[in-house]
Design a protein around this motif. Structure first.
Motif, mmCIF file in Angstrom:
data_model
loop_
_atom_site.group_PDB
_atom_site.id
_atom_site.type_symbol
_atom_site.label_atom_id
_atom_site.label_comp_id
_atom_site.label_asym_id
_atom_site.label_seq_id
_atom_site.Cartn_x
_atom_site.Cartn_y
_atom_site.Cartn_z
ATOM 1 N N LEU A 194 0.905 -1.255 0.009
ATOM 2 C CA LEU A 194 -0.064 0.071 -0.138
ATOM 3 C C LEU A 194 0.841 1.283 0.044
ATOM 4 C CD1 LEU A 194 -2.935 -1.062 2.659
ATOM 5 C CD2 LEU A 194 -2.937 -0.888 0.053
ATOM 6 N N ALA A 195 1.679 1.268 0.748
ATOM 7 C CA ALA A 195 2.710 2.395 1.120
ATOM 8 C C ALA A 195 3.470 2.740 -0.565
ATOM 9 C CB ALA A 195 4.066 2.110 1.951
ATOM 10 N N LEU A 196 4.212 1.575 -1.224
ATOM 11 C CA LEU A 196 4.543 1.696 -2.312
ATOM 12 C C LEU A 196 3.585 2.214 -3.385
ATOM 13 C CD1 LEU A 196 7.190 1.226 -3.713
ATOM 14 C CD2 LEU A 196 6.592 -0.974 -4.282
ATOM 15 N N ARG A 197 2.486 1.632 -3.590
ATOM 16 C CA ARG A 197 1.435 2.092 -4.436
ATOM 17 C C ARG A 197 1.054 3.710 -4.177
ATOM 18 N NH1 ARG A 197 -2.613 -1.574 -4.435
ATOM 19 N NH2 ARG A 197 -3.484 -0.804 -2.589
ATOM 20 N N ALA A 198 0.775 3.976 -2.986
ATOM 21 C CA ALA A 198 0.681 5.417 -2.848
ATOM 22 C C ALA A 198 1.750 6.265 -3.068
ATOM 23 C CB ALA A 198 0.348 5.746 -1.144
ATOM 24 N N TRP A 199 2.843 5.784 -3.191
ATOM 25 C CA TRP A 199 4.181 6.492 -3.401
ATOM 26 C C TRP A 199 4.101 6.771 -4.907
ATOM 27 C CZ3 TRP A 199 8.334 6.636 -6.381
ATOM 28 C CH2 TRP A 199 9.336 7.767 -6.017
ATOM 29 N N ASP A 200 3.989 5.724 -5.428
ATOM 30 C CA ASP A 200 3.852 5.617 -7.133
ATOM 31 C C ASP A 200 2.801 6.554 -7.354
ATOM 32 O OD1 ASP A 200 6.144 4.050 -7.561
ATOM 33 O OD2 ASP A 200 4.645 2.249 -7.364
ATOM 34 N N GLU A 201 1.697 6.661 -7.107
ATOM 35 C CA GLU A 201 0.520 7.351 -7.310
ATOM 36 C C GLU A 201 1.055 8.989 -7.217
ATOM 37 O OE1 GLU A 201 -2.798 5.849 -5.198
ATOM 38 O OE2 GLU A 201 -3.102 4.257 -6.346
ATOM 39 N N GLN A 202 1.537 9.279 -6.067
ATOM 40 C CA GLN A 202 1.960 10.647 -5.833
ATOM 41 C C GLN A 202 3.135 11.169 -6.875
ATOM 42 O OE1 GLN A 202 3.300 10.513 -1.793
ATOM 43 N NE2 GLN A 202 1.186 11.095 -1.137
ATOM 44 N N ARG A 203 3.910 10.168 -7.160
ATOM 45 C CA ARG A 203 5.025 10.438 -8.187
ATOM 46 C C ARG A 203 4.228 10.778 -9.496
ATOM 47 N NH1 ARG A 203 8.230 6.922 -11.783
ATOM 48 N NH2 ARG A 203 10.251 8.334 -12.311
ATOM 49 N N ALA A 204 3.212 9.889 -9.871
ATOM 50 C CA ALA A 204 2.514 10.110 -11.309
ATOM 51 C C ALA A 204 1.948 11.410 -11.229
ATOM 52 C CB ALA A 204 1.670 8.979 -11.277
ATOM 53 N N ALA A 205 1.129 11.740 -10.143
ATOM 54 C CA ALA A 205 0.441 12.970 -9.839
ATOM 55 C C ALA A 205 1.484 14.314 -10.120
ATOM 56 C CB ALA A 205 -0.236 13.076 -8.828
ATOM 57 N N ALA A 206 2.726 14.173 -9.657
ATOM 58 C CA ALA A 206 3.487 15.007 -9.681
ATOM 59 C C ALA A 206 4.296 15.323 -11.402
ATOM 60 C CB ALA A 206 4.917 14.763 -8.929
ATOM 61 N N TYR A 207 4.185 14.131 -11.841
ATOM 62 C CA TYR A 207 4.609 14.044 -13.278
ATOM 63 C C TYR A 207 3.464 14.694 -14.150
ATOM 64 C CZ TYR A 207 9.337 12.027 -13.750
ATOM 65 O OH TYR A 207 10.799 11.808 -13.821
ATOM 66 N N ALA A 208 2.297 14.466 -13.829
ATOM 67 C CA ALA A 208 1.251 14.821 -14.545
ATOM 68 C C ALA A 208 0.970 16.218 -14.562
ATOM 69 C CB ALA A 208 -0.094 13.947 -14.297
ATOM 70 N N ALA A 209 1.338 16.853 -13.465
ATOM 71 C CA ALA A 209 1.067 18.223 -13.028
ATOM 72 C C ALA A 209 2.352 19.174 -13.480
ATOM 73 C CB ALA A 209 0.979 18.586 -11.536
ATOM 74 N N GLY A 210 3.505 18.316 -13.665
ATOM 75 C CA GLY A 210 4.686 19.193 -14.052
ATOM 76 C C GLY A 210 5.282 19.867 -12.870
ATOM 77 N N SER A 211 5.364 19.200 -11.714
ATOM 78 C CA SER A 211 5.603 19.893 -10.476
ATOM 79 C C SER A 211 6.657 19.323 -9.755
ATOM 80 C CB SER A 211 4.183 19.709 -9.505
ATOM 81 O OG SER A 211 4.771 20.152 -8.211
ATOM 82 N N VAL A 212 7.902 19.797 -10.135
ATOM 83 C CA VAL A 212 9.065 19.545 -9.626
ATOM 84 C C VAL A 212 9.139 19.480 -7.895
ATOM 85 C CG1 VAL A 212 11.563 20.135 -9.354
ATOM 86 C CG2 VAL A 212 10.212 20.241 -11.547
ATOM 87 N N GLY A 213 8.441 20.320 -7.577
ATOM 88 C CA GLY A 213 8.438 20.663 -5.942
ATOM 89 C C GLY A 213 7.709 19.565 -5.369
ATOM 90 N N GLU A 214 6.524 18.956 -5.990
ATOM 91 C CA GLU A 214 5.836 17.680 -5.525
ATOM 92 C C GLU A 214 6.540 16.614 -5.539
ATOM 93 O OE1 GLU A 214 2.076 17.183 -6.925
ATOM 94 O OE2 GLU A 214 1.592 19.257 -7.058
ATOM 95 N N LEU A 215 7.404 16.466 -6.801
ATOM 96 C CA LEU A 215 8.397 15.387 -6.996
ATOM 97 C C LEU A 215 9.603 15.099 -5.919
ATOM 98 C CD1 LEU A 215 8.829 12.818 -8.843
ATOM 99 C CD2 LEU A 215 10.234 14.031 -10.212
ATOM 100 N N ARG A 216 10.166 16.447 -5.738
ATOM 101 C CA ARG A 216 11.280 16.381 -4.923
ATOM 102 C C ARG A 216 10.535 16.265 -3.500
ATOM 103 N NH1 ARG A 216 12.551 21.467 -5.144
ATOM 104 N NH2 ARG A 216 13.945 21.538 -6.929
#
Length: 163
Positions: free
Chosen positions: A40-62
């Motif tokens: 669950l933790a890994l899936r949640a992390w992957d989803e947050q990473r995907a959201a940062a890429y979709a938004a083009g948000s370097v800050g969210e990704l960092r």
């Protein structure tokens, strides 16, 4: 930008898999995670990473990586390259094929995961360009509990035959 040049940026993304190889983590790490909570933790992390890429948000990704993480710095550089060229990456999904918990404490989670990136496409002014399919890759991912969430500290690819 040509499709060939755009696709030339993908090998690092595929190495990171990250997502999105590794996952959005629960807001507050629970006590000693089980394999289910690790997944669950890994899936949640992957989803947050995907959201940062979709938004083009370097800050969210960092914010998904611990300070000083080499893999985090590489991931941020890759996203910046896409954004500077007018692209965001949508549809990033990690298909997890195997997951083994190697170490689990309240502050640290280390897993061996075999996964692949599927469904990603680059969207920009030229339209939508599907990115190449990833092959399954096995990595050891270390996450640390920081600020109430799991953050990736390191990702190490395993060669076939590694145990």
């Amino acid at each position: 930008m040509s499709r060939t040049r755009l696709l030339g940026l993908m090998p690092l993304a595929l190495l990171l898999g990250c997502s999105s190889t590794i996952v959005a983590a629960p807001a507050t790490p629970t006590s000693k995670p089980t394999e289910s909570s690790a997944a669950l933790a890994l899936r949640a992390w992957d989803e947050q990473r995907a959201a940062a890429y979709a938004a083009g948000s370097v800050g969210e990704l960092r914010s998904l990586y611990v300070d000083g993480s080499a893999v985090g710095a590489a991931d941020v550089r890759l996203l910046r390259q896409y954004v500077e060229r007018g692209f965001v990456i949508e549809g990033m999904q990690m298909q997890v094929l195997a997951l083994d918990v190697l170490r689990e404490t309240q502050a640290l989670l280390r897993v061996r995961v075999t996964d692949r990136l599927v469904g990603a496409a680059a969207r920009g002014s030229v339209g939508v360009l599907p990115l190449p399919q990833d092959s399954p890759t096995t990595r050891v991912v270390t996450l640390r509990a920081e600020g109430g969430s799991w953050r990736v500290a390191s990702v190490r690819a395993e060669r076939s035959g590694d145990a």
